[in-house]
Design a protein around this motif. Structure first.
Motif, PDB file in Angstrom:
ATOM      1  N   MET A  46       0.959  -1.312   0.086  1.00  0.00           N
ATOM      2  CA  MET A  46      -0.006   0.048  -0.060  1.00  0.00           C
ATOM      3  C   MET A  46       0.832   1.191   0.103  1.00  0.00           C
ATOM      4  O   MET A  46       1.882   1.279   0.471  1.00  0.00           O
ATOM      5  N   ALA A  47       0.069   1.739  -0.298  1.00  0.00           N
ATOM      6  CA  ALA A  47       1.193   3.709  -1.202  1.00  0.00           C
ATOM      7  C   ALA A  47      -0.044   4.313  -0.411  1.00  0.00           C
ATOM      8  O   ALA A  47      -0.238   4.740  -1.433  1.00  0.00           O
ATOM      9  N   TYR A  48       0.852   5.589   0.678  1.00  0.00           N
ATOM     10  CA  TYR A  48      -0.050   6.057   1.308  1.00  0.00           C
ATOM     11  C   TYR A  48       1.290   7.293   1.354  1.00  0.00           C
ATOM     12  O   TYR A  48       1.782   7.026   0.989  1.00  0.00           O
ATOM     13  N   PRO A  49       0.166   8.388   1.445  1.00  0.00           N
ATOM     14  CA  PRO A  49       0.789  10.073   1.285  1.00  0.00           C
ATOM     15  C   PRO A  49       1.738  10.021   2.738  1.00  0.00           C
ATOM     16  O   PRO A  49       1.388   8.811   3.302  1.00  0.00           O
TER      17      PRO A  49
END
Lengths: 198, 198
Positions: free
Chosen positions: A1-4
């Motif tokens: 997952m790539a969160y800010p």
């Protein structure tokens, strides 16, 4: 997952909290995102206030809030200075205080160990404990670790550490919890109850 | 137990975090007390930064960081605007995005309900959902709640809510192991669940 990045960074910081993994940490972050601004500011204020106003007692490491040098237990002249009770964590101290029976001082170890590895032991305040116990007026040390595998391992380690000082070492009694039925006691408990009969 | 006020207050605030009870909250506070000042300041900075830099997308409620009005999914012109996927929470959206198969937009409900009580339902973004779904270009709504009792109850409620609009409603296929949370599904399972929607 790539969160800010601001989310990712906070997830990493929450993941270091006790009992928190990355998934729970992410839930904390989303909870904060939904929290009204005023409540978030309250939380930030509380954390700052905690760090500013609460200090750890330099003798027993109990958190306290006052201008005194020592916590309210260590600075209480009616407390018995000849006995020290070693607990794993702050809440264990509170549990013992609540029974209003123990009149000595405490020492908060700051955790427990499951194995006697140097890296685990380093997390405990063993050097500080040795220093306290060497004080001549201290005559008895109660090792009040939890009755869990980790608590037992920690107690064994401390016993070995303090034995050369030739002071009285004791452990909390093991046996049937008061008000419990024999029928429901596990074998270990029943066995200790039999050993500790009097 | 009677902790000094700054500790007690922070315990109450942490107790409101998801999955956290008063005991865990107390452990968080003692963890913070031991944390070096610099790390505590880092944490405070991260929380402030989160609230300042991250906003919730006004269409789907996904948290994002940019000067755009909409999040990177909702503002992406190659996304299919005729389909909307309703999920319980942010991590569920990320799980579906990770399989790189779904090309529509999302809607984050903000939770689930275990019973259809008005006070529970109020916590969900049902009014906003109704508003989105009424947009003429939207033709299909995928209800992608978790395959848990709460997720099922939530899905039933949404189905009832959206039925009068006479748009195509679908659910994730039964590829999901029953009783499991979407967040923990492997990509294959999630991918076939998407295929088998009906």
């Amino acid at each position: 997952m790539a969160y800010p990045e601001p989310i990712q960074k906070l997830i990493e910081q929450f993941s270091k909290f006790p009992t928190v993994g990355p998934r729970t940490a992410a839930r904390f972050v989303f909870y904060l995102l939904k929290l009204p601004k005023s409540e978030t500011e309250e939380l930030l204020k509380s954390i700052s206030q905690l760090k500013e106003e609460i200090k750890l007692c330099p003798f027993c490491f109990k958190p306290f809030r006052s201008d005194e040098n020592l916590c309210e237990i260590c600075s209480n002249p009616s407390r018995d200075k000849s006995i020290i009770c070693v607990v794993e964590k702050e809440t264990d101290l509170e549990s013992i205080e609540n029974i209003k029976k123990y009149r000595g001082r405490y020492f908060i170890l700051g955790g427990n160990v499951s194995r006697l590895r140097q890296e685990d032991i380093k997390k405990l305040r063993t050097e500080e404990l040795l220093e306290r116990v060497k004080i001549p007026e201290i005559q008895e040390i109660i090792i009040a670790t939890n009755s869990t595998a980790e608590g037992e391992a920690t107690a064994l380690y401390i016993e070995r550490l303090l034995k050369p000082l030739n002071k009285k070492l004791s452990r909390l009694g093991r046996g049937l919890p008061v008000g419990s039925e024999l029928e429901y006691a596990d074998e270990e408990t029943l066995s200790s109850a039999l050993d500790n009969r009097k």
